[in-house]
Design a protein around this motif. Structure first.
Motif, mmCIF file in Angstrom:
data_model
loop_
_atom_site.group_PDB
_atom_site.id
_atom_site.type_symbol
_atom_site.label_atom_id
_atom_site.label_comp_id
_atom_site.label_asym_id
_atom_site.label_seq_id
_atom_site.Cartn_x
_atom_site.Cartn_y
_atom_site.Cartn_z
ATOM 1 N N THR A 6 19.555 -99.610 22.114
ATOM 2 C CA THR A 6 18.676 -99.109 22.908
ATOM 3 C C THR A 6 17.625 -99.247 22.917
ATOM 4 O OG1 THR A 6 20.782 -97.609 23.963
ATOM 5 C CG2 THR A 6 18.361 -97.576 24.773
ATOM 6 N N GLU A 7 16.637 -98.939 21.740
ATOM 7 C CA GLU A 7 15.544 -99.204 20.980
ATOM 8 C C GLU A 7 15.523 -100.689 20.889
ATOM 9 O OE1 GLU A 7 15.364 -98.040 17.200
ATOM 10 O OE2 GLU A 7 15.371 -96.102 18.002
ATOM 11 N N GLN A 8 16.395 -102.053 20.667
ATOM 12 C CA GLN A 8 16.072 -103.146 20.857
ATOM 13 C C GLN A 8 15.988 -103.803 21.859
ATOM 14 O OE1 GLN A 8 19.363 -106.000 18.870
ATOM 15 N NE2 GLN A 8 18.195 -107.731 19.182
ATOM 16 N N SER A 9 16.951 -102.990 22.904
ATOM 17 C CA SER A 9 17.094 -103.419 24.480
ATOM 18 C C SER A 9 15.664 -102.905 25.095
ATOM 19 C CB SER A 9 17.800 -102.882 25.891
ATOM 20 O OG SER A 9 19.233 -103.209 24.734
ATOM 21 N N ILE A 10 14.653 -102.136 24.721
ATOM 22 C CA ILE A 10 13.619 -101.217 25.213
ATOM 23 C C ILE A 10 12.651 -102.296 25.264
ATOM 24 C CG2 ILE A 10 11.856 -99.804 24.956
ATOM 25 C CD1 ILE A 10 13.989 -97.345 24.669
ATOM 26 N N ARG A 11 12.978 -102.541 23.811
ATOM 27 C CA ARG A 11 11.444 -104.462 23.517
ATOM 28 C C ARG A 11 12.318 -105.561 23.461
ATOM 29 N NH1 ARG A 11 13.722 -102.358 17.737
ATOM 30 N NH2 ARG A 11 14.568 -104.291 17.585
ATOM 31 N N GLN A 12 13.422 -105.664 24.319
ATOM 32 C CA GLN A 12 13.588 -107.156 25.100
ATOM 33 C C GLN A 12 13.406 -106.616 26.741
ATOM 34 O OE1 GLN A 12 17.649 -107.359 24.492
ATOM 35 N NE2 GLN A 12 17.550 -108.703 22.734
ATOM 36 N N SER A 13 13.440 -105.516 27.252
ATOM 37 C CA SER A 13 12.601 -105.250 28.548
ATOM 38 C C SER A 13 11.082 -105.700 28.472
ATOM 39 C CB SER A 13 13.177 -104.123 28.745
ATOM 40 O OG SER A 13 12.431 -104.175 30.096
ATOM 41 N N LYS B 144 18.113 -100.598 33.716
ATOM 42 C CA LYS B 144 16.850 -101.344 33.910
ATOM 43 C C LYS B 144 15.653 -99.457 34.153
ATOM 44 C CE LYS B 144 17.194 -105.734 35.329
ATOM 45 N NZ LYS B 144 17.425 -106.556 36.753
ATOM 46 N N LEU B 145 16.463 -99.253 34.657
ATOM 47 C CA LEU B 145 15.314 -98.154 35.329
ATOM 48 C C LEU B 145 15.089 -96.790 34.081
ATOM 49 C CD1 LEU B 145 13.715 -96.272 37.397
ATOM 50 C CD2 LEU B 145 15.605 -95.655 38.968
ATOM 51 N N PHE B 146 16.404 -96.769 33.935
ATOM 52 C CA PHE B 146 16.736 -96.064 32.767
ATOM 53 C C PHE B 146 15.396 -96.680 31.096
ATOM 54 C CE2 PHE B 146 19.071 -95.216 28.831
ATOM 55 C CZ PHE B 146 19.042 -93.011 29.022
ATOM 56 N N LEU B 147 15.400 -97.572 30.781
ATOM 57 C CA LEU B 147 15.146 -97.979 30.271
ATOM 58 C C LEU B 147 13.564 -97.839 30.187
ATOM 59 C CD1 LEU B 147 16.504 -101.443 28.742
ATOM 60 C CD2 LEU B 147 17.296 -99.531 27.939
ATOM 61 N N GLU B 148 13.215 -98.524 31.509
ATOM 62 C CA GLU B 148 12.116 -97.923 31.517
ATOM 63 C C GLU B 148 11.408 -96.714 31.664
ATOM 64 O OE1 GLU B 148 8.011 -99.647 33.566
ATOM 65 O OE2 GLU B 148 9.303 -100.041 32.429
ATOM 66 N N LEU B 149 12.137 -95.717 31.877
ATOM 67 C CA LEU B 149 11.898 -93.527 31.547
ATOM 68 C C LEU B 149 11.773 -93.980 30.721
ATOM 69 C CD1 LEU B 149 13.844 -92.591 34.923
ATOM 70 C CD2 LEU B 149 11.739 -92.480 34.617
ATOM 71 N N LEU B 150 12.235 -94.512 29.881
ATOM 72 C CA LEU B 150 12.581 -94.441 28.050
ATOM 73 C C LEU B 150 11.134 -94.400 27.540
ATOM 74 C CD1 LEU B 150 16.263 -94.953 26.530
ATOM 75 C CD2 LEU B 150 15.245 -92.711 27.392
ATOM 76 N N ASN B 151 10.780 -95.288 27.877
ATOM 77 C CA ASN B 151 8.847 -95.105 27.724
ATOM 78 C C ASN B 151 8.473 -94.233 27.676
ATOM 79 O OD1 ASN B 151 9.805 -97.944 26.456
ATOM 80 N ND2 ASN B 151 8.913 -98.964 28.589
ATOM 81 N N TYR B 152 8.281 -94.266 28.613
ATOM 82 C CA TYR B 152 7.812 -92.100 29.488
ATOM 83 C C TYR B 152 8.189 -90.404 29.226
ATOM 84 C CZ TYR B 152 5.598 -96.251 32.176
ATOM 85 O OH TYR B 152 4.674 -96.988 32.674
ATOM 86 N N THR B 153 8.868 -91.120 28.463
ATOM 87 C CA THR B 153 9.616 -89.713 28.074
ATOM 88 C C THR B 153 10.004 -89.351 26.256
ATOM 89 O OG1 THR B 153 11.976 -90.172 27.583
ATOM 90 C CG2 THR B 153 11.609 -89.937 29.929
ATOM 91 N N ALA C 96 14.843 -88.596 30.086
ATOM 92 C CA ALA C 96 15.218 -89.449 30.902
ATOM 93 C C ALA C 96 16.660 -89.697 31.640
ATOM 94 C CB ALA C 96 15.146 -90.545 30.352
ATOM 95 N N LEU C 97 16.868 -89.061 31.700
ATOM 96 C CA LEU C 97 18.613 -88.783 32.687
ATOM 97 C C LEU C 97 18.323 -87.530 33.440
ATOM 98 C CD1 LEU C 97 21.309 -89.401 29.768
ATOM 99 C CD2 LEU C 97 20.816 -91.217 31.195
ATOM 100 N N ALA C 98 17.555 -86.782 33.079
ATOM 101 C CA ALA C 98 16.905 -85.935 33.694
ATOM 102 C C ALA C 98 16.375 -86.425 35.213
ATOM 103 C CB ALA C 98 16.171 -84.638 33.344
ATOM 104 N N TRP C 99 15.152 -87.153 34.906
ATOM 105 C CA TRP C 99 14.534 -88.186 35.973
ATOM 106 C C TRP C 99 15.264 -88.827 36.702
ATOM 107 C CZ3 TRP C 99 9.616 -89.236 32.429
ATOM 108 C CH2 TRP C 99 8.958 -88.414 31.691
ATOM 109 N N LEU C 100 16.300 -89.814 36.071
ATOM 110 C CA LEU C 100 17.752 -90.829 37.136
ATOM 111 C C LEU C 100 17.691 -89.713 37.818
ATOM 112 C CD1 LEU C 100 17.996 -94.108 36.928
ATOM 113 C CD2 LEU C 100 19.193 -93.275 35.282
#
Length: 389
Positions: free
Chosen positions: A112-119, A48-57, A64-68
């Motif tokens: 992952t793209e679909q998971s971001i949309r679903q989130s 969940k946190l990784f998908l959230e970070l992908l929006n900002y990167t 995103a993994l570096a931020w995580l």
């Protein structure tokens, strides 16, 4: 050259996190510790946190993994039994992440793209359910395909499947008594129905440089709303259509798969070009109901004249404004309403939006970034309903 945000970007789901990032710098900063907001570890929470970070990167998996990883150092998101290496391995095993064996770079997958949309959809639609928005009915109703709460007496021509038999029997008992049961036409009560129509929508997203100015990230909420709306239409209203147009100095369509990677650029705001392209896309649609949703934070500042760009960021340029208003009027003649979601608070900009809305006969919402999704979802669902008698 692509510009990224300067200043602080706060995440809504994880208020303990903000990312400080500039054009030639990389840094991290964290606000006061909020223990209730920290993920408890494990794949699902970290995902969940990784998908959230992908929006900002903008879909940059390595960043995103570096931020995580930095968050893990600060807040101990993982433990001795499940570390960041385990999480990365599981991302690859479950098809969320690809790794280039030659240079070691990570990239996200279609899953992952679909998971971001679903989130994004769960985040925004969940708020709608809690607040009760998005369930408005038309002032009138008739035969259709979705029941509403209204009841009325039976009229000639009503379908038999509209009759509420339980309530009709109750009416007969009240009106005639229960000793010698009888039912008349006046006892019959029918349920009103809403008729849902097919709708073609173009979502316009402003990607001019002002969308990241003044230390406020406006493009990420706009992206999340676009992804959530696309996922809503794909899953709940599959016969509807959604086209996405971005506009800066020029305007161009983007696909659903492009959304996670969308960034602003060193652009002015050519609203006219965006509306022109949106109108062309809607002309090709065969549906009767067509609409444009426009997310913007500023005024139109650019036109393209042949191969030359006419630009003026100072005040409201009469030439640019007049041509944009003419395009709004043309949309009105084509019966294409424009709903503007204004995410800036400057009075003179809001005055322009009011004039623009008046010219088109559409609507305008002066929305905060946090309320943008709820406004758009409520308006989209409301606009799908058509009064039928």
């Amino acid at each position: 050259m692509i510009y990224r945000q300067q200043g602080k970007t706060f995440t809504e789901n994880y208020p303990f996190l903000y990312v400080q990032k500039g054009q030639n710098m990389r840094g991290f900063g964290f606000s006061k510790f909020e223990p209730n907001q920290i993920p408890k570890g494990g794949f699902d929470e970290l995902l969940k946190l990784f998908l959230e970070l992908l929006n900002y990167t903008s879909g940059d998996a390595g960043e995103a993994l570096a931020w995580l990883n930095e968050l893990d150092k600060q807040y101990n998101l993982t433990n001795d039994d499940y570390g960041m290496g385990d999480f990365i391995d599981e991302l690859k095993q479950k098809g969320y992440l690809n790794e280039d064996n030659q240079n070691g770079e990570f990239s996200i997958t279609a899953k992952t793209e679909q998971s971001i949309r679903q989130s994004a959809l769960e985040e925004i639609f969940g708020k709608l359910k809690k607040s009760g928005k998005g369930n408005h009915r038309s002032p009138q109703s008739g035969q259709g395909d979705e029941k509403n709460a209204e009841r009325r007496e039976f009229e000639f021509g009503d379908s038999l499947d509209q009759i509420d038999m339980t309530q009709s029997i109750h009416n007969a008992q009240v009106n005639h008594g229960i000793g010698d049961f009888m039912m008349t036409e006046r006892d019959l009560e029918v349920e009103e129905m809403d008729y849902k129509t097919l709708t073609s929508t173009v979502l316009m997203i402003d990607i001019s440089h002002s969308m990241i100015l003044y230390g406020e990230d406006r493009i990420t909420p706009a992206k999340k709303v676009a992804m959530a709306l696309a996922e809503l239409i794909r899953t709940k209203y599959p016969k509807d259509t959604l086209d996405i147009v971005v506009f800066g100095n020029d305007a161009w369509p983007i696909s659903l798969q492009d959304l996670p990677y969308l960034q602003v650029g060193p652009y002015h705001t050519n609203t006219y070009a965006g509306l022109e392209l949106a109108t062309d896309l809607l002309r090709r649609r065969k549906t009767h109901n067509k609409q444009i949703f426009m997310i913007t934070d500023g005024k139109p500042t650019c036109l393209k004249e042949g191969t030359r760009y006419y630009k003026n960021s100072i005040g409201l340029d009469r030439k640019v404004v007049n041509k944009t208003l003419n395009m709004a009027a043309q949309c009105k003649r084509l019966k294409i309403p424009i709903t503007t979601f204004m995410i800036a608070k400057d009075p003179y900009l809001q005055q322009f939006v009011r004039k623009f809305t008046e010219t088109n006969g559409g609507k305008a919402f002066y929305s905060s970034l946090t309320g943008l999704g709820e406004y758009i979802f409520e308006d989209y669902i409301k606009n799908r309903r058509k009064t039928v008698r």
